[in-house]
Design an enzyme around this catalytic site. Sequence first.
Site, PDB file in Angstrom:
ATOM      1  N   GLU A 501     -10.730 -13.150 -17.444  1.00  0.00           N
ATOM      2  CA  GLU A 501     -10.672 -11.844 -16.777  1.00  0.00           C
ATOM      3  C   GLU A 501      -9.268 -11.245 -16.835  1.00  0.00           C
ATOM      4  O   GLU A 501      -8.732 -10.741 -15.859  1.00  0.00           O
ATOM      5  CB  GLU A 501     -11.149 -11.954 -15.318  1.00  0.00           C
ATOM      6  CG  GLU A 501     -12.641 -12.208 -15.228  1.00  0.00           C
ATOM      7  CD  GLU A 501     -13.261 -11.598 -13.989  1.00  0.00           C
ATOM      8  OE1 GLU A 501     -12.828 -10.512 -13.564  1.00  0.00           O
ATOM      9  OE2 GLU A 501     -14.192 -12.206 -13.451  1.00  0.00           O
ATOM     10  N   GLY A 502      -8.673 -11.281 -18.014  1.00  0.00           N
ATOM     11  CA  GLY A 502      -7.332 -10.765 -18.221  1.00  0.00           C
ATOM     12  C   GLY A 502      -6.327 -11.892 -18.162  1.00  0.00           C
ATOM     13  O   GLY A 502      -6.072 -12.440 -17.092  1.00  0.00           O
TER      14      GLY A 502
END
Length: 824
Positions: A501-502
């Site tokens: 997620e990043g």
Amino acid sequence: MSIAIPFLALFLATAFCAYHRLRLAVWAAIAATLLVACWFLGAHHTATLVAAGILALIAIPMLITPVRKGLITSPLLKFYTRLLPPLSDTERTALESGTVGFEGELFSGKPDWNKLLSLPKPELSAEEQAYLDGPVEEACRMTDDWDITHVRADLPPELWEYLKQQKFFGLNIPKEYGGLGFSALMNHKVIQKLAPISSVLSSTVGVPNSLGPAELLMHYGTEDQKRYYLPRLADGREIPCFALTGPFAGSDATSIPDYGIVGMGEWNGANVLGIRLTLNKRYITLAPVATLIGVAFRMYDPDGLLGDKRDIGISLALVPRDAAGLEIGRRHFPLNAPFQNGPIRGKDVFVPLSQLIGGEEYAGQGWRMLMECLSIGRSITLPSTASGGAKMGAIVTGAYARIRKQFGLSVGRFEGVEEALARIGGRAYACSALSEATAAAVARGENPAVPSTIAKYHCTEMGREVARDVMDIHGGKGIILGPRNYAGRNWQSVPIAITVEGANIMTRSLMIFGQGAILCHPWVMKEMKSAQLENPKERIDQFDHALFGHISYAVSNAVRAWWFGFTGSRIGSTPGGEYTRRCYRKLNRYSAALSVMADTSMLLLGGKLKFKESLSGRLGDVLSQLYIASAMLKRYEDQGRPIADHPLLAWAFHDAIHKIELALSGALRNFPIRPVGWLLWAVIFPWGRRAEAPSDRLGHRAASLLMTPCEARDRLAKDLFLEPGERNPAARVNSYLAKVILAEPVERKFLKALKNSDIEALDFPAQLDEGIREGWITAEERRQLEELREITLDTIMVDDFESWELRSAGYVDDKQAKAHRAAA
């Protein structure tokens, strides 16, 4: 001397009004009054007239609106328009997708702490608490992490079935659609409790309740889509996954190469208008078991079947697992935390337009939809996982350090171990407060874009630091894998949360300050929007209001930053009790310092600032630590200001302030325009850096809390699954702590007597027999020492295996391989 008095009066009036953020007219009135007083009190008349002229030169054009707009605002608007960095559609969408909460106050330079303290205390409903104490605890009892990670590489069938029956995949789906309708805070509590028991279990539950088809359907789905899919997702008839990342589009999700072409095709026996998808995705959690796949792709309409636009943009669709042309690949194996994860590929996979999430109306809106929902996932799943691991690490490592002895002393009493224990306790305290504060923001209906990136980055980083120290203290106990090991798998799985997620490097250097500088700043977004208005009068009016609001804000923050630095943050009214008032003053200081740095960087670097990732990362660290410290103070107030928590709060707060000064120092020393960096240093650090890392004395107090049963320790352990059992070795070790402490005086008495005696018995039972005969201990004390020996042995024991037990199920030795080749 009288020559300087009028100028000093003008300066003091300016500083006073800037500090208190008084209006320009008020400043002009106060300054004029002081100059008149100087005139009549005998100050140098020429100097007074010169000071009055300076005042008039500034005040008159600024206070007369038409003059100000014509002489100042219009030229600055033209300059600003040239200076304004171009924003792509994706950047604009990312900036406009989130809401601003208290982080906006931290960026203001003058936080209104009453806004923070007036936020409702995060609390579960009675129904949510019952579910947490019932089905969630039962799921923990059913979990055998060694069986999951080493034997099956999956949850056992009975646990899968239990999760479906109890609607673990529908925590936040509204009741009207068959879900449980729980809050985001409850989602946080569930993941926090499951994560220390099994990261595979927590990710399996967490993903469907964060970024995935259910979340997207609840926000954007058509009513038909909601009524069909949400009940099936809630009770597990459908297992969802969301396919975003691909080999050539990881962090740069806007460059998705997967595409869909609008055209006719067959669906359920009818020829309908739809999309033919071609995709290649990887790292997709739950993909191997998913029955419903959410897909992000770029949608094209080359034949104009939907209108004049050919490149419609990023869109999202729901694809059934059995769709023709869709291939679910083999499983990935993520770092010995084998949750279901794998690739998805597809060629000419046809779905009708009705399978677009939100229907045809939302075609091309996928990036905005993802931005609005991604922050929800970053706010809860990963921070809650890290928080659960950090809290369990603190509790069990404190118990282990008290039980484990070397040289006749608990290892937790060694100063080197004490330092690590203090770091564990302080970071667990901070991580817990941060994750809960961000989940509470979501529960209040906010979409916390900036706090979600702060929580994702800092919770997972603190989780990694805690896991490292836990492993160091446990030593061999931590590195020998087996059913007794509760630390090793957490250490192995920590990099997963860092990556997904990043990636954390990108999150820190690009996202936190990059979004915060525009989204949280009280004036920048208003200036940007006003400069893009079509109506000339409206454009100049709004830009004038935003520009001079920004100027007064910048001057105020420079004065406040210098004043707080000069006085050491010892002056100023703040909320809080005697213990925390100084904390709020320090945060006021660094809030002003951040604002000065941000304004200066944006003014002088303009569009180049986005490429100064080291500077952006350091300023993001300042904003992050301000937010973390605020979250800790809010929780401390919500819990009734417990005195017992002071060592943990103080350690974590001093650590945050120390990191703020390190980040500011690094930003100033490396500021691209060196003379500006020197000037800013004089404003922000007039006496140099003063914040120090937490002291050894404070670390000793924090470490002692983890090794002693007390209310502070119990609060830190709240919402963990600490029921001791064969499948929960961490809870077993924790349960021994009270008994070990009760036995310590007896143990010391016995060992002292043994050392001073001439007894020749070598084994422990024989020594106890002698102790009874010599009268050193009673029969009850003997039983206590025997129990202590058993407890200690269970605490430090590690597992061993036959060689064949450690082989992969697919292992083939040389003889078998030759036989297979001969048979072939």
